[in-house]
Enzyme design. Structure first.
Site, PDB file in Angstrom:
ATOM      1  N   ARG A 174      43.332  21.361  -0.570  1.00  0.00           N
ATOM      2  CA  ARG A 174      42.117  20.550  -0.455  1.00  0.00           C
ATOM      3  C   ARG A 174      40.845  21.408  -0.520  1.00  0.00           C
ATOM      4  O   ARG A 174      39.850  21.122   0.139  1.00  0.00           O
ATOM      5  CB  ARG A 174      42.131  19.719   0.832  1.00  0.00           C
ATOM      6  CG  ARG A 174      43.330  18.797   0.965  1.00  0.00           C
ATOM      7  CD  ARG A 174      43.369  17.733  -0.124  1.00  0.00           C
ATOM      8  NE  ARG A 174      44.564  16.898   0.009  1.00  0.00           N
ATOM      9  CZ  ARG A 174      45.700  17.113  -0.642  1.00  0.00           C
ATOM     10  NH1 ARG A 174      45.793  18.119  -1.519  1.00  0.00           N
ATOM     11  NH2 ARG A 174      46.740  16.325  -0.481  1.00  0.00           N
ATOM     12  N   SER A 225      42.314  10.107   4.029  1.00  0.00           N
ATOM     13  CA  SER A 225      42.843  10.898   5.141  1.00  0.00           C
ATOM     14  C   SER A 225      41.709  11.586   5.887  1.00  0.00           C
ATOM     15  O   SER A 225      40.851  12.226   5.278  1.00  0.00           O
ATOM     16  CB  SER A 225      43.836  11.944   4.626  1.00  0.00           C
ATOM     17  OG  SER A 225      44.942  11.319   4.025  1.00  0.00           O
ATOM     18  N   GLU A 295      39.665  16.636   6.878  1.00  0.00           N
ATOM     19  CA  GLU A 295      39.682  16.619   5.417  1.00  0.00           C
ATOM     20  C   GLU A 295      38.441  15.872   4.919  1.00  0.00           C
ATOM     21  O   GLU A 295      37.833  16.249   3.916  1.00  0.00           O
ATOM     22  CB  GLU A 295      40.942  15.938   4.897  1.00  0.00           C
ATOM     23  CG  GLU A 295      41.029  15.881   3.385  1.00  0.00           C
ATOM     24  CD  GLU A 295      42.384  15.417   2.889  1.00  0.00           C
ATOM     25  OE1 GLU A 295      42.408  14.676   1.892  1.00  0.00           O
ATOM     26  OE2 GLU A 295      43.410  15.792   3.486  1.00  0.00           O
TER      27      GLU A 295
END
Length: 300
Positions: A174, A225, A295
């Site tokens: 990520r 998320s 995130e």
């Protein structure tokens, strides 16, 4: 700021708005106003806008489709640049795909599946743009952008445009170099896919979309998320294990469907979401000894 707005309009860079509510541009439907909101009408318009922003020494940030983003209730000072439909060209030559940063990653996955190209099935259901997916190295179902991206065309804040290779983007979980080390806007990406069985690819795309619908709360405004998985653990499992599924602060709620999602039940403020994130982090740290890192990008 008034002068910059006027110059942007005079140069016909695209849509230019002042004090535009960012709740209109985020999937959480939360966020105060952008002091200056710009949606360029072309790559040239984007380049000109960046030149003028730097000329006036105004802080800026880019957004795509507004997923994975929590904007403060006070909004964002400076300029917000949104890559939209006008920067979403698509060219497919055999297995090479050149696509604009404003293109919907879900729509792209669906479009390429119909052409019998495999490699992007993981993106079915990810509610973001191509540029945002490169920026965040978006992924799901065991794959991510780093597996298929050949290179990206990036506009940097000094006005220079440069192709960065997969290696130069320094992808990790990520993360890409565009987030911190070399802030920039992905305006175009070149993907390298493979030929496959069209029916099987379309079926997998639909299966991934159905899985998201069944396991994630897209019937409520949410940002995707909230936490990165603290591998080998999974964020959702840790949150559920510690009894936080369904926990609410104000209008923000840990989803009953998937514990790594926070939903806006209708009246949530950004502060509600931040307070809920903080409470989850504190609880997991105390009970599991695990640090939970977000995130979702929190912007103020």
């Amino acid at each position: 700021m008034e002068r910059l707005a006027q110059e942007l309009k005079e140069n016909n860079v695209g849509k230019v708005l002042q004090h535009e509510p960012l709740a209109h541009h985020t999937t959480l439907k939360i966020g105060g106003p952008a002091e200056l909101f710009i949606e360029p009408n072309s790559v040239q318009g984007l380049e000109k806008a960046m030149t003028l922003i730097k000329k006036h020494n105004i802080p800026w940030r880019a957004i795509g489709r507004g997923s994975n983003l929590l904007v403060s209730d006070e909004g964002i000072k400076g300029a917000v640049i949104k890559l939209g439909r006008d920067i979403s060209d698509l060219t497919v030559e055999e297995t090479k795909v050149k696509v604009g940063g404003g293109y919907s990653i879900v729509a792209l996955a669906t479009q390429l599946s119909r052409k019998g190209l495999t490699g992007l099935e993981f993106a079915a259901g990810i509610p973001g743009s191509v540029g945002g997916a490169v920026y965040m190295n978006a992924g799901a179902h065991g794959s991510d952008m780093s597996k298929i991206l050949e290179k990206a065309l990036v506009l940097f804040e000094d006005g220079t445009i440069e192709w960065l290779t997969n290696d130069e983007l320094q992808f990790s979980y990520r993360h890409s170099i565009l987030q911190n080390e070399r802030p920039g806007i992905c305006i175009e990406a070149v993907l390298s896919l493979e030929e496959g069985n069209r029916e099987a690819i379309v079926e997998k795309i639909q299966k991934n979309k159905d899985y998201r619908k069944e396991t994630q709360p897209w019937n409520f405004p949410c940002a995707g998320s909230i936490f990165r998985n603290p591998l080998p653990n999974y964020a959702g499992e840790l949150i559920e294990k510690n009894g936080l599924k369904g926990y609410e602060i104000g209008g923000a709620k840990v989803s009953d469907l998937h514990a790594n999602f926070i939903v806006n039940t209708g009246s949530a403020t950004a502060q509600d979401v931040v307070d809920l994130i903080t409470y989850i982090q504190k609880t997991i740290k105390e009970k599991e000894g695990i640090e939970m890192h977000t995130e979702v990008e929190i912007v103020s």
